[in-house]
Design a protein around this motif. Structure first.
Motif, PDB file in Angstrom:
ATOM      1  N   MET A  25      41.248  49.366  45.784  1.00 26.36           N
ATOM      2  CA  MET A  25      40.993  47.938  45.519  1.00 26.36           C
ATOM      3  C   MET A  25      40.103  47.344  46.600  1.00 26.36           C
ATOM      4  O   MET A  25      40.326  47.525  47.778  1.00 26.36           O
ATOM      5  CB  MET A  25      42.333  47.188  45.480  1.00 26.36           C
ATOM      6  N   ILE A  26      39.085  46.639  46.183  1.00 25.86           N
ATOM      7  CA  ILE A  26      38.216  46.030  47.179  1.00 25.86           C
ATOM      8  C   ILE A  26      38.828  44.722  47.657  1.00 25.86           C
ATOM      9  O   ILE A  26      39.665  44.134  46.987  1.00 25.86           O
ATOM     10  CB  ILE A  26      36.799  45.771  46.610  1.00 25.86           C
ATOM     11  N   GLU A  27      38.412  44.332  48.839  1.00 29.12           N
ATOM     12  CA  GLU A  27      38.862  43.031  49.349  1.00 29.12           C
ATOM     13  C   GLU A  27      37.736  42.038  49.157  1.00 29.12           C
ATOM     14  O   GLU A  27      36.637  42.238  49.646  1.00 29.12           O
ATOM     15  CB  GLU A  27      39.231  43.155  50.823  1.00 29.12           C
ATOM     16  N   PHE A  28      38.035  41.004  48.453  1.00 30.92           N
ATOM     17  CA  PHE A  28      37.008  40.022  48.145  1.00 30.92           C
ATOM     18  C   PHE A  28      36.748  39.128  49.348  1.00 30.92           C
ATOM     19  O   PHE A  28      37.676  38.708  50.039  1.00 30.92           O
ATOM     20  CB  PHE A  28      37.436  39.170  46.948  1.00 30.92           C
ATOM     21  N   ARG A  29      35.482  38.874  49.561  1.00 36.73           N
ATOM     22  CA  ARG A  29      35.113  37.889  50.571  1.00 36.73           C
ATOM     23  C   ARG A  29      35.285  36.504  49.966  1.00 36.73           C
ATOM     24  O   ARG A  29      35.396  36.350  48.760  1.00 36.73           O
ATOM     25  CB  ARG A  29      33.655  38.096  51.001  1.00 36.73           C
ATOM     26  N   GLU A  30      35.269  35.543  50.819  1.00 34.82           N
ATOM     27  CA  GLU A  30      35.448  34.174  50.347  1.00 34.82           C
ATOM     28  C   GLU A  30      34.133  33.418  50.276  1.00 34.82           C
ATOM     29  O   GLU A  30      34.084  32.274  49.848  1.00 34.82           O
ATOM     30  CB  GLU A  30      36.435  33.421  51.250  1.00 34.82           C
ATOM     31  N   ASP A  70      38.919  47.985  32.035  1.00 42.45           N
ATOM     32  CA  ASP A  70      38.839  48.853  33.216  1.00 42.45           C
ATOM     33  C   ASP A  70      38.584  48.031  34.481  1.00 42.45           C
ATOM     34  O   ASP A  70      39.199  48.263  35.526  1.00 42.45           O
ATOM     35  CB  ASP A  70      37.706  49.875  33.051  1.00 42.45           C
ATOM     36  N   LEU A  71      37.657  47.082  34.362  1.00 42.43           N
ATOM     37  CA  LEU A  71      37.327  46.258  35.528  1.00 42.43           C
ATOM     38  C   LEU A  71      38.530  45.413  35.954  1.00 42.43           C
ATOM     39  O   LEU A  71      38.759  45.206  37.149  1.00 42.43           O
ATOM     40  CB  LEU A  71      36.134  45.357  35.214  1.00 42.43           C
ATOM     41  N   MET A  72      39.280  44.942  34.980  1.00 41.82           N
ATOM     42  CA  MET A  72      40.488  44.186  35.297  1.00 41.82           C
ATOM     43  C   MET A  72      41.418  45.021  36.170  1.00 41.82           C
ATOM     44  O   MET A  72      41.936  44.549  37.178  1.00 41.82           O
ATOM     45  CB  MET A  72      41.219  43.803  34.006  1.00 41.82           C
ATOM     46  N   GLN A  73      41.586  46.272  35.742  1.00 39.70           N
ATOM     47  CA  GLN A  73      42.485  47.165  36.456  1.00 39.70           C
ATOM     48  C   GLN A  73      41.943  47.496  37.847  1.00 39.70           C
ATOM     49  O   GLN A  73      42.646  47.367  38.850  1.00 39.70           O
ATOM     50  CB  GLN A  73      42.650  48.473  35.667  1.00 39.70           C
ATOM     51  N   GLU A  74      40.684  47.945  37.886  1.00 40.38           N
ATOM     52  CA  GLU A  74      40.136  48.431  39.141  1.00 40.38           C
ATOM     53  C   GLU A  74      40.009  47.330  40.191  1.00 40.38           C
ATOM     54  O   GLU A  74      40.296  47.557  41.367  1.00 40.38           O
ATOM     55  CB  GLU A  74      38.763  49.074  38.918  1.00 40.38           C
ATOM     56  N   PHE A  75      39.576  46.144  39.753  1.00 39.93           N
ATOM     57  CA  PHE A  75      39.293  45.091  40.726  1.00 39.93           C
ATOM     58  C   PHE A  75      40.370  44.010  40.768  1.00 39.93           C
ATOM     59  O   PHE A  75      40.313  43.100  41.598  1.00 39.93           O
ATOM     60  CB  PHE A  75      37.931  44.464  40.433  1.00 39.93           C
ATOM     61  N   ALA A 119      35.738  39.501  34.351  1.00 42.75           N
ATOM     62  CA  ALA A 119      35.059  40.760  34.050  1.00 42.75           C
ATOM     63  C   ALA A 119      33.952  40.533  33.027  1.00 42.75           C
ATOM     64  O   ALA A 119      32.864  41.108  33.132  1.00 42.75           O
ATOM     65  CB  ALA A 119      36.066  41.777  33.522  1.00 42.75           C
ATOM     66  N   HIS A 120      34.236  39.668  32.076  1.00 44.16           N
ATOM     67  CA  HIS A 120      33.247  39.367  31.045  1.00 44.16           C
ATOM     68  C   HIS A 120      32.003  38.740  31.673  1.00 44.16           C
ATOM     69  O   HIS A 120      30.872  39.044  31.283  1.00 44.16           O
ATOM     70  CB  HIS A 120      33.863  38.420  30.012  1.00 44.16           C
TER      71      HIS A 120
END
Lengths: 81, 81
Positions: free
Chosen positions: A1-6, A38-43, A50-51
């Motif tokens: 899982m990536i860590e999102f920047r703000e 898939d994107l929902m799961q991965e990220f 995702a859309h």
DNA sequence: AGATATTTGTTCGTATGTATC
DNA sequence: GGATACATACGAACAAATATC
């Protein structure tokens, strides 16, 4: 899982990751890219996010989408015409 | 594109336009009114602003809304009961 | 032909953050 | 502080296209 920047929207950060993978050849021309699910799961993002990611990549020509099928990496245009 | 006045909130001005169209029969009872997305496009407003417009019309009984479907012009009540 | 699952398209509901007035 | 307005983000529901069984 990536860590999102703000300092940037999530959808832009995910789009950047996918753009990178396409550039690196991890996703090859004509092959399917991960589905919105898939994107929902991965990220760990919502489907509408995702859309939005896919729409951005589609609008810049990186992918094309077929409803009911998924999205695919666009064929590179070498400008030979 | 309409030009917004500065003496009134945008959501009220857009609501007035839709109210007018319903009154004029442009949007007829039972038929669908533009989605929030449509309003974003037509009036150049944010989705939350469009949502506020629809909520106002809903609260005054001009329309009713079904999630996932859209909003529809209310049936006129002729008070015959 | 029908049922089911997957996938994208679209809709509204809600909450949060930021900025402005 | 409150109202307005924007963008972002998650949730939920309905619809349509595709594929498979």
């Amino acid at each position: 899982m990536i860590e999102f920047r703000e300092d940037q929207p999530r959808w832009q950060q995910v789009a950047a990751v996918l753009r990178q993978r396409i550039g690196d050849g991890i996703y090859r021309p004509g092959s399917r890219v991960p589905s919105e699910n898939d994107l929902m799961q991965e990220f760990g993002i919502a489907r509408m996010t995702a859309h939005k990611v896919m729409r951005a990549l589609r609008e810049e020509g990186a992918i094309y989408t077929v409803r009911g099928m998924g999205s695919f990496v666009s064929q590179p245009s070498d400008g030979s015409d």
